[in-house]
Design a protein around this motif. Structure first.
Motif, PDB file in Angstrom:
ATOM      1  N   MET A  75      35.619  -8.857 -80.218  1.00 54.41           N
ATOM      2  CA  MET A  75      35.634 -10.008 -81.078  1.00 54.41           C
ATOM      3  C   MET A  75      36.240  -9.676 -82.450  1.00 54.41           C
ATOM      4  SD  MET A  75      34.854 -13.090 -81.015  1.00 54.41           S
ATOM      5  CE  MET A  75      34.361 -14.482 -81.896  1.00 54.41           C
ATOM      6  N   THR A  76      35.960  -8.488 -82.956  1.00 51.82           N
ATOM      7  CA  THR A  76      36.492  -8.069 -84.245  1.00 51.82           C
ATOM      8  C   THR A  76      38.007  -7.929 -84.190  1.00 51.82           C
ATOM      9  OG1 THR A  76      34.446  -6.838 -84.558  1.00 51.82           O
ATOM     10  CG2 THR A  76      36.223  -6.386 -86.079  1.00 51.82           C
ATOM     11  N   GLU A  77      38.532  -7.445 -83.061  1.00 50.26           N
ATOM     12  CA  GLU A  77      39.985  -7.297 -82.915  1.00 50.26           C
ATOM     13  C   GLU A  77      40.672  -8.656 -82.926  1.00 50.26           C
ATOM     14  OE1 GLU A  77      40.786  -5.048 -79.430  1.00 50.26           O
ATOM     15  OE2 GLU A  77      39.699  -3.294 -80.142  1.00 50.26           O
ATOM     16  N   LEU A  78      40.066  -9.634 -82.249  1.00 44.99           N
ATOM     17  CA  LEU A  78      40.636 -10.975 -82.216  1.00 44.99           C
ATOM     18  C   LEU A  78      40.649 -11.594 -83.617  1.00 44.99           C
ATOM     19  CD1 LEU A  78      41.782 -13.277 -80.550  1.00 44.99           C
ATOM     20  CD2 LEU A  78      39.438 -14.092 -80.212  1.00 44.99           C
ATOM     21  N   LEU A  79      39.587 -11.409 -84.353  1.00 39.53           N
ATOM     22  CA  LEU A  79      39.520 -11.921 -85.722  1.00 39.53           C
ATOM     23  C   LEU A  79      40.556 -11.234 -86.615  1.00 39.53           C
ATOM     24  CD1 LEU A  79      38.098 -13.792 -87.697  1.00 39.53           C
ATOM     25  CD2 LEU A  79      36.478 -11.949 -88.162  1.00 39.53           C
ATOM     26  N   SER A  80      40.763  -9.944 -86.411  1.00 38.32           N
ATOM     27  CA  SER A  80      41.764  -9.205 -87.186  1.00 38.32           C
ATOM     28  C   SER A  80      43.171  -9.725 -86.904  1.00 38.32           C
ATOM     29  CB  SER A  80      41.694  -7.715 -86.876  1.00 38.32           C
ATOM     30  OG  SER A  80      40.449  -7.193 -87.232  1.00 38.32           O
TER      31      SER A  80
END
Length: 129
Positions: A1-6
């Motif tokens: 999820m953090t990668e998608l937000l980044s």
């Protein structure tokens, strides 16, 4: 999820930088409005644009002709143009003026200036003449 937000944040930042770069255009004008630097694009006889827009240096002469030249290396080769008119529905905060080359090739040049420029008043006076 953090990668998608980044990834979404990077794309949003790139889009914001692109929009900001489109708002900033090179423009300089003399105090009397007869010499200025703006963006311009050549227009073919059939109405198409043969390439991207470039920076033009323009001098308004006393007889109403305009000397517009594009930088090629260190030199600037000015060409005489005749002002034809102003586009009635230009982009927001932009004034677009159409110049005619007066040759058999049917070349025209569209100059884009900020509406707050002192050169717009000078060119409007030439259009009304």
């Amino acid at each position: 999820m953090t990668e998608l937000l980044s990834i979404v944040l990077v794309i949003a930042a790139a889009y914001g930088a692109y929009r900001l770069a489109r708002l900033i255009e090179p423009h300089w004008v003399s105090k009397d409005g007869t010499r200025f630097v703006c963006r311009g694009q050549l227009i073919e006889q059939r109405g198409g644009a043969p390439g991207r827009d470039h920076e033009y240096r323009v001098i308004v002469q006393d007889d109403g002709t305009l000397l517009a030249g594009r930088r090629s290396g260190i030199r600037i080769d000015p060409t005489p143009w005749r002002l034809v008119g102003r586009a009635p529905d230009a982009a927001r905060r932009r004034a677009i003026f159409l110049l005619d080359g007066g040759d058999d090739a049917g070349r025209m040049l569209a100059l884009r200036l900020p509406t707050s420029s002192r050169a717009v008043a000078v060119l409007d006076a030439l259009v009304s003449r």
